[in-house]
Motif scaffolding. Structure first.
Motif, mmCIF file in Angstrom:
data_model
loop_
_atom_site.group_PDB
_atom_site.id
_atom_site.type_symbol
_atom_site.label_atom_id
_atom_site.label_comp_id
_atom_site.label_asym_id
_atom_site.label_seq_id
_atom_site.Cartn_x
_atom_site.Cartn_y
_atom_site.Cartn_z
ATOM 1 N N VAL A 14 0.736 -1.309 0.062
ATOM 2 C CA VAL A 14 -0.017 0.088 0.007
ATOM 3 C C VAL A 14 0.735 1.268 -0.007
ATOM 4 O O VAL A 14 0.669 2.098 -0.710
ATOM 5 C CB VAL A 14 -0.999 0.082 1.280
ATOM 6 N N SER A 15 1.959 1.247 0.945
ATOM 7 C CA SER A 15 2.865 2.307 0.989
ATOM 8 C C SER A 15 3.540 2.675 -0.538
ATOM 9 O O SER A 15 3.806 3.677 -0.963
ATOM 10 C CB SER A 15 3.748 2.288 2.060
ATOM 11 N N ASP A 16 3.978 1.463 -1.124
ATOM 12 C CA ASP A 16 4.690 1.479 -2.225
ATOM 13 C C ASP A 16 3.735 2.256 -3.352
ATOM 14 O O ASP A 16 4.129 3.217 -4.223
ATOM 15 C CB ASP A 16 5.077 0.359 -2.878
ATOM 16 N N LEU A 17 2.488 2.041 -3.469
ATOM 17 C CA LEU A 17 1.683 2.592 -4.471
ATOM 18 C C LEU A 17 1.340 4.028 -4.116
ATOM 19 O O LEU A 17 1.291 4.717 -4.994
ATOM 20 C CB LEU A 17 0.191 1.727 -4.372
ATOM 21 N N VAL A 18 1.070 4.311 -2.780
ATOM 22 C CA VAL A 18 0.940 5.723 -2.405
ATOM 23 C C VAL A 18 2.169 6.450 -2.962
ATOM 24 O O VAL A 18 2.026 7.608 -3.496
ATOM 25 C CB VAL A 18 0.678 5.991 -0.915
ATOM 26 N N LYS A 19 3.432 6.118 -2.934
ATOM 27 C CA LYS A 19 4.404 6.767 -3.119
ATOM 28 C C LYS A 19 4.800 6.749 -4.818
ATOM 29 O O LYS A 19 4.789 7.816 -5.076
ATOM 30 C CB LYS A 19 5.763 5.973 -2.680
ATOM 31 N N ARG A 20 4.591 5.731 -5.443
ATOM 32 C CA ARG A 20 4.518 5.698 -6.973
ATOM 33 C C ARG A 20 3.510 6.742 -7.674
ATOM 34 O O ARG A 20 3.813 7.293 -8.442
ATOM 35 C CB ARG A 20 4.032 4.445 -7.447
ATOM 36 N N TYR A 21 2.288 6.852 -6.782
ATOM 37 C CA TYR A 21 1.275 7.763 -7.547
ATOM 38 C C TYR A 21 1.542 9.087 -6.687
ATOM 39 O O TYR A 21 0.487 10.040 -6.933
ATOM 40 C CB TYR A 21 -0.109 7.306 -7.403
ATOM 41 N N ASN A 22 2.544 9.308 -6.009
ATOM 42 C CA ASN A 22 2.723 10.724 -5.522
ATOM 43 C C ASN A 22 1.644 11.251 -4.814
ATOM 44 O O ASN A 22 1.076 12.486 -4.939
ATOM 45 C CB ASN A 22 3.109 11.579 -6.554
ATOM 46 N N ALA A 71 -5.587 4.285 8.306
ATOM 47 C CA ALA A 71 -6.538 4.166 9.392
ATOM 48 C C ALA A 71 -6.788 2.550 9.886
ATOM 49 O O ALA A 71 -6.303 1.828 9.011
ATOM 50 C CB ALA A 71 -7.962 4.530 8.715
ATOM 51 N N SER A 72 -6.506 2.449 11.093
ATOM 52 C CA SER A 72 -6.837 1.260 11.685
ATOM 53 C C SER A 72 -7.570 1.294 13.219
ATOM 54 O O SER A 72 -7.067 2.369 13.824
ATOM 55 C CB SER A 72 -5.514 0.422 11.617
ATOM 56 N N VAL A 73 -8.299 0.503 13.652
ATOM 57 C CA VAL A 73 -8.755 0.705 14.950
ATOM 58 C C VAL A 73 -7.539 -0.187 15.807
ATOM 59 O O VAL A 73 -7.669 0.166 17.077
ATOM 60 C CB VAL A 73 -9.911 -0.328 15.148
ATOM 61 N N ASN A 74 -6.599 -0.994 15.397
ATOM 62 C CA ASN A 74 -5.703 -1.669 16.208
ATOM 63 C C ASN A 74 -4.330 -0.898 16.167
ATOM 64 O O ASN A 74 -3.794 -0.427 15.131
ATOM 65 C CB ASN A 74 -5.341 -2.994 15.427
ATOM 66 N N SER A 75 -3.858 -0.339 17.570
ATOM 67 C CA SER A 75 -2.884 0.461 17.312
ATOM 68 C C SER A 75 -1.918 -0.300 17.253
ATOM 69 O O SER A 75 -0.673 0.581 16.532
ATOM 70 C CB SER A 75 -2.743 0.579 19.242
ATOM 71 N N SER A 76 -1.309 -1.523 17.211
ATOM 72 C CA SER A 76 -0.246 -2.139 16.913
ATOM 73 C C SER A 76 -0.114 -2.182 15.165
ATOM 74 O O SER A 76 0.965 -1.944 14.584
ATOM 75 C CB SER A 76 -0.047 -3.591 17.374
ATOM 76 N N ILE A 77 -1.191 -2.207 14.722
ATOM 77 C CA ILE A 77 -1.147 -2.260 13.229
ATOM 78 C C ILE A 77 -0.946 -0.697 12.763
ATOM 79 O O ILE A 77 0.068 -0.481 11.874
ATOM 80 C CB ILE A 77 -2.632 -2.741 12.365
ATOM 81 N N MET A 78 -1.495 0.192 13.351
ATOM 82 C CA MET A 78 -1.161 1.583 13.033
ATOM 83 C C MET A 78 0.236 1.994 13.463
ATOM 84 O O MET A 78 0.773 2.733 12.499
ATOM 85 C CB MET A 78 -2.133 2.758 13.938
ATOM 86 N N LYS A 79 0.844 1.432 14.382
ATOM 87 C CA LYS A 79 2.298 1.932 14.515
ATOM 88 C C LYS A 79 3.072 1.401 13.597
ATOM 89 O O LYS A 79 4.021 2.087 12.895
ATOM 90 C CB LYS A 79 2.676 1.144 15.851
ATOM 91 N N LYS A 80 2.731 0.129 12.883
ATOM 92 C CA LYS A 80 3.449 -0.747 11.939
ATOM 93 C C LYS A 80 3.428 0.343 10.529
ATOM 94 O O LYS A 80 4.226 0.764 9.743
ATOM 95 C CB LYS A 80 3.069 -2.047 11.848
ATOM 96 N N CYS A 81 2.164 0.682 10.260
ATOM 97 C CA CYS A 81 1.912 1.643 9.083
ATOM 98 C C CYS A 81 2.707 2.820 9.171
ATOM 99 O O CYS A 81 3.188 3.402 8.096
ATOM 100 C CB CYS A 81 0.468 1.839 8.926
#
Length: 320
Positions: free
Chosen positions: A167-175, A183-193
């Motif tokens: 997801v991050s790579d796509l976001v960067k690729r499309y500037n 967005a995530s309800v899970n704090s550990s997932i959000m930290k990783k994002c």
């Protein structure tokens, strides 16, 4: 403790508490004194939940296109990873609800994904169904390609490092790092994002939302820095109506009123907005819900019915 000692204690403590309370209240209304206002690249009043899944089949390109045509300013969606590594837009990892097939996205290659059902019940409006000509699962990349300037909120439900990285790579690729939200309800997932891509704005997780309320009620909120750019939260009446209709105690109007009083604090939302943190309340599928969300201080509303929200906003702008 003797009377004299108690009096001395109160003599010092009461003025200190009073000073703290007055300072906290003042800074709650004037956060710019301590905090620099966040400057996000977008400001969204109209948000389409799952692409506006009440009017077209959820999370399809047809739904996204329809929502944008209706004037939506942000698309909310969820992503999962196929077996062959494609980022697919889908609320569920298991496809039974959406397709009738008890399979997972991660177990299938992209070309083997089944079609959506011809009619799909709207989660937040029981008994109502959406349909459309497009029944194919959309790729996140196709959405980015077609709508390069539309902000997108991406909820990550799985603690899946390859998914987050892709997801991050796509976001960067499309500037589009400045207009795509973690967005995530899970704090550990959000930290990783945020570790994978800290250039993207992000919303409050569940734990951080609870902490936000604790800081607000303790008076500490005006003194604490916040990294989040968005608060996305259920309108309590919607939770009650959608998820717990069979439990009578939870339908009790007194309990719902209490939940609303605790979470739906206009002074809290005004404080966040003054700090540049947008407040999006969801999922508002009735005029009265939309009205309630804005009255309590939401800066934006998330809906399954983008044309309904557009109509509401147009009517109320004309009245203003």
């Amino acid at each position: 403790m003797g009377l004299k000692a108690r009096m001395s204690f109160l003599y010092f403590i009461l003025p200190a508490l009073g000073g703290y309370t007055l300072t906290s209240l003042y800074l709650l209304k004037n956060p710019h004194i301590i905090h620099k206002r966040k400057r996000t690249a977008f400001y969204c009043t109209h948000i389409s939940h799952r692409g506006g899944c009440g009017e077209r089949i959820e999370s399809t390109m047809e739904a996204f296109t329809h929502a944008v045509e209706q004037g939506t300013q942000m698309i909310e969606l969820d992503c999962h990873l196929t077996h062959d590594g494609h980022v697919v837009v889908s609320h569920d990892e298991n496809l039974l609800r959406q397709t009738g097939h008890d399979v997972t996205i991660s177990s299938l290659n992209l070309q083997d994904l089944p079609l959506y059902k011809e009619r799909l019940e709207v989660t937040f409006k029981a008994g109502h169904y959406s349909s459309g000509a497009d029944r194919q699962f959309a790729l996140l990349e196709d959405l980015f390609r077609k709508f390069p300037a539309i902000p997108v909120s991406i909820e990550i439900k799985e603690n899946n490092s390859p998914l987050i990285e892709k997801v991050s790579d796509l976001v960067k690729r499309y500037n589009r790092e400045d207009i795509t939200v973690w967005a995530s309800v899970n704090s550990s997932i959000m930290k990783k994002c945020c570790r994978v891509n800290d250039s993207m704005p992000y919303s409050f997780s569940m734990n951080r939302g609870v902490l936000l309320l604790l800081l607000f009620y303790s008076g500490l909120l005006p003194f604490v820095p916040l990294g989040e750019s968005l608060l996305q939260f259920y309108l309590p009446r919607v939770i009650n109506r959608t998820f717990i209709p069979e439990k009578r105690i939870l339908r009790n109007s007194l309990l719902v009123s209490l939940l609303e009083k605790v979470t739906m604090r206009r002074s809290l939302f005004k404080h966040l907005a003054a700090r540049g943190i947008q407040v999006h309340l969801f999922v508002c599928n009735k005029d009265e819900d939309i009205k309630a969300a804005f009255e309590v201080g939401a800066t934006g509303v998330m809906t399954d019915y983008p044309s309904l929200l557009t109509s509401y906003l147009c009517r109320n702008r004309s009245q203003d």
